[in-house]
Design a protein around this motif. Structure first.
Motif, short mmCIF file in Angstrom:
data_model
loop_
_atom_site.label_atom_id
_atom_site.label_comp_id
_atom_site.label_asym_id
_atom_site.label_seq_id
_atom_site.Cartn_x
_atom_site.Cartn_y
_atom_site.Cartn_z
N SER A 142 0.81 -1.22 0.00
CA SER A 142 0.00 0.00 0.00
C SER A 142 0.84 1.27 0.00
O SER A 142 0.48 2.25 -0.64
N SER A 143 1.99 1.27 0.70
CA SER A 143 2.82 2.48 0.69
C SER A 143 3.43 2.72 -0.69
O SER A 143 3.54 3.86 -1.14
N THR A 144 3.82 1.66 -1.35
CA THR A 144 4.38 1.79 -2.69
C THR A 144 3.29 2.19 -3.68
O THR A 144 3.53 2.96 -4.61
N GLU A 145 2.07 1.69 -3.47
CA GLU A 145 0.95 2.02 -4.37
C GLU A 145 0.70 3.52 -4.35
O GLU A 145 0.53 4.14 -5.41
N GLN A 146 0.70 4.14 -3.18
CA GLN A 146 0.49 5.58 -3.10
C GLN A 146 1.63 6.34 -3.77
O GLN A 146 1.40 7.29 -4.53
N ALA A 147 2.86 5.91 -3.53
CA ALA A 147 4.02 6.56 -4.16
C ALA A 147 3.95 6.40 -5.67
O ALA A 147 4.29 7.32 -6.42
N ARG A 148 3.48 5.25 -6.10
CA ARG A 148 3.37 4.98 -7.54
C ARG A 148 2.34 5.90 -8.19
O ARG A 148 2.57 6.43 -9.28
N LEU A 149 1.22 6.13 -7.54
CA LEU A 149 0.20 7.05 -8.07
C LEU A 149 0.71 8.48 -8.12
O LEU A 149 0.48 9.20 -9.09
N LEU A 199 3.07 12.90 -11.72
CA LEU A 199 4.12 13.82 -12.18
C LEU A 199 4.29 13.77 -13.69
O LEU A 199 4.51 14.79 -14.33
N ALA A 200 4.18 12.57 -14.26
CA ALA A 200 4.32 12.43 -15.72
C ALA A 200 3.16 13.12 -16.43
O ALA A 200 3.34 13.71 -17.50
N ILE A 201 1.98 13.07 -15.82
CA ILE A 201 0.80 13.70 -16.43
C ILE A 201 0.91 15.22 -16.32
O ILE A 201 0.69 15.94 -17.29
N GLU A 202 1.27 15.70 -15.12
CA GLU A 202 1.34 17.15 -14.91
C GLU A 202 2.36 17.82 -15.83
O GLU A 202 2.09 18.87 -16.40
N GLY A 203 3.53 17.21 -15.97
CA GLY A 203 4.56 17.81 -16.79
C GLY A 203 4.53 17.38 -18.23
O GLY A 203 5.28 17.89 -19.06
N VAL A 204 3.65 16.43 -18.56
CA VAL A 204 3.59 15.82 -19.88
C VAL A 204 5.02 15.50 -20.34
O VAL A 204 5.47 15.89 -21.41
N THR A 205 5.73 14.80 -19.47
CA THR A 205 7.12 14.47 -19.73
C THR A 205 7.47 13.14 -19.08
O THR A 205 6.76 12.65 -18.21
N ILE A 206 8.58 12.56 -19.51
CA ILE A 206 9.08 11.32 -18.93
C ILE A 206 9.66 11.65 -17.55
O ILE A 206 10.40 12.62 -17.39
N VAL A 207 9.32 10.83 -16.57
CA VAL A 207 9.78 11.04 -15.21
C VAL A 207 10.48 9.77 -14.72
O VAL A 207 9.96 8.67 -14.91
N VAL A 208 11.66 9.93 -14.10
CA VAL A 208 12.37 8.82 -13.48
C VAL A 208 12.47 9.14 -12.00
O VAL A 208 12.83 10.26 -11.63
N LYS A 209 12.13 8.15 -11.16
CA LYS A 209 12.11 8.42 -9.73
C LYS A 209 12.48 7.17 -8.95
O LYS A 209 12.19 6.06 -9.36
N GLU A 210 13.13 7.38 -7.81
CA GLU A 210 13.45 6.31 -6.87
C GLU A 210 12.16 5.95 -6.14
O GLU A 210 11.45 6.83 -5.64
N LEU A 211 11.84 4.66 -6.09
CA LEU A 211 10.66 4.21 -5.35
C LEU A 211 11.10 3.31 -4.21
O LEU A 211 11.83 2.35 -4.41
N VAL A 212 10.68 3.66 -3.01
CA VAL A 212 11.04 2.87 -1.83
C VAL A 212 9.75 2.56 -1.08
O VAL A 212 8.98 3.45 -0.76
N GLY A 213 9.53 1.30 -0.80
CA GLY A 213 8.36 0.87 -0.03
C GLY A 213 8.76 -0.26 0.90
O GLY A 213 9.93 -0.60 1.02
N GLU A 214 7.79 -0.83 1.56
CA GLU A 214 8.06 -1.93 2.47
C GLU A 214 8.61 -3.12 1.69
O GLU A 214 7.89 -3.78 0.96
#
Length: 173
Positions: free
Chosen positions: A110-117, A122-137
């Motif tokens: 669930s924590s990763t799901e929220q981070a994923r959304l 971010l990709a939608i807002e900027g209409v651009t490719i986004v790369v991000k570190e994802l950390v969850g349980e």
């Protein structure tokens, strides 16, 4: 341009390099540079072939299915495998502008799901490719989200996840 440097060292007490030795060193350096250049070109060609194979496989799978759900699944499953990602997710904006996961080939907590959304937004807002570190349980890695455009309108992003230690391929411009 230069692709590196080669260094030859003589220890203390050794005579300096003779002109014939310098010529040999320059010849060796030229041959080494040519071999390295060939290796770089071969690597680029191999990556290009792999990308083309992935596109052909995904295109073939898409042509063989009839429903949008199966098309999305084919893109996620075969596209992720083709770029050596752990999996992917297709996010969709509903009529009210809410973002949800339409399909995913990755199970997350669930924590990763929220981070994923949030990441997909971010990709939608900027209409651009986004790369991000994802950390969850119990899960770490990086992800890339690419906005999906249909008739000049963002309908959601496509995201792919790469496990810890995997390299995220650079975006093609």
């Amino acid at each position: 341009g230069p692709i590196g440097a080669m260094q030859w060292i003589r220890c203390v007490g050794q005579p300096p390099f003779a002109a014939s030795e310098v010529e040999l060193i320059e010849e060796l350096a030229g041959r080494l540079a040519a071999a390295l250049n060939s290796a770089v070109l071969f690597d680029r060609q191999a990556r290009g072939r792999a990308a083309l194979d992935t596109l052909q496989q995904v295109s073939g799978r898409i042509a063989a299915v009839a429903t949008t759900a199966k098309i999305v699944h084919a893109v996620l499953a075969y596209g992720s495998a083709g770029i050596h990602a752990d999996g992917g997710a297709m996010f969709q904006l509903d009529d009210e502008g809410e973002l949800s996961v339409k399909e995913s080939t990755v199970t997350v907590d669930s924590s990763t799901e929220q981070a994923r959304l949030e990441f997909a937004a971010l990709a939608i807002e900027g209409v651009t490719i986004v790369v991000k570190e994802l950390v969850g349980e119990g899960s770490h890695g990086k992800a890339r989200a690419v906005p999906l455009l249909y008739r000049n309108r963002v309908v959601g992003p496509l995201g792919v996840a790469f496990g810890e230690g995997q390299g995220v391929p650079p975006p093609r411009v």
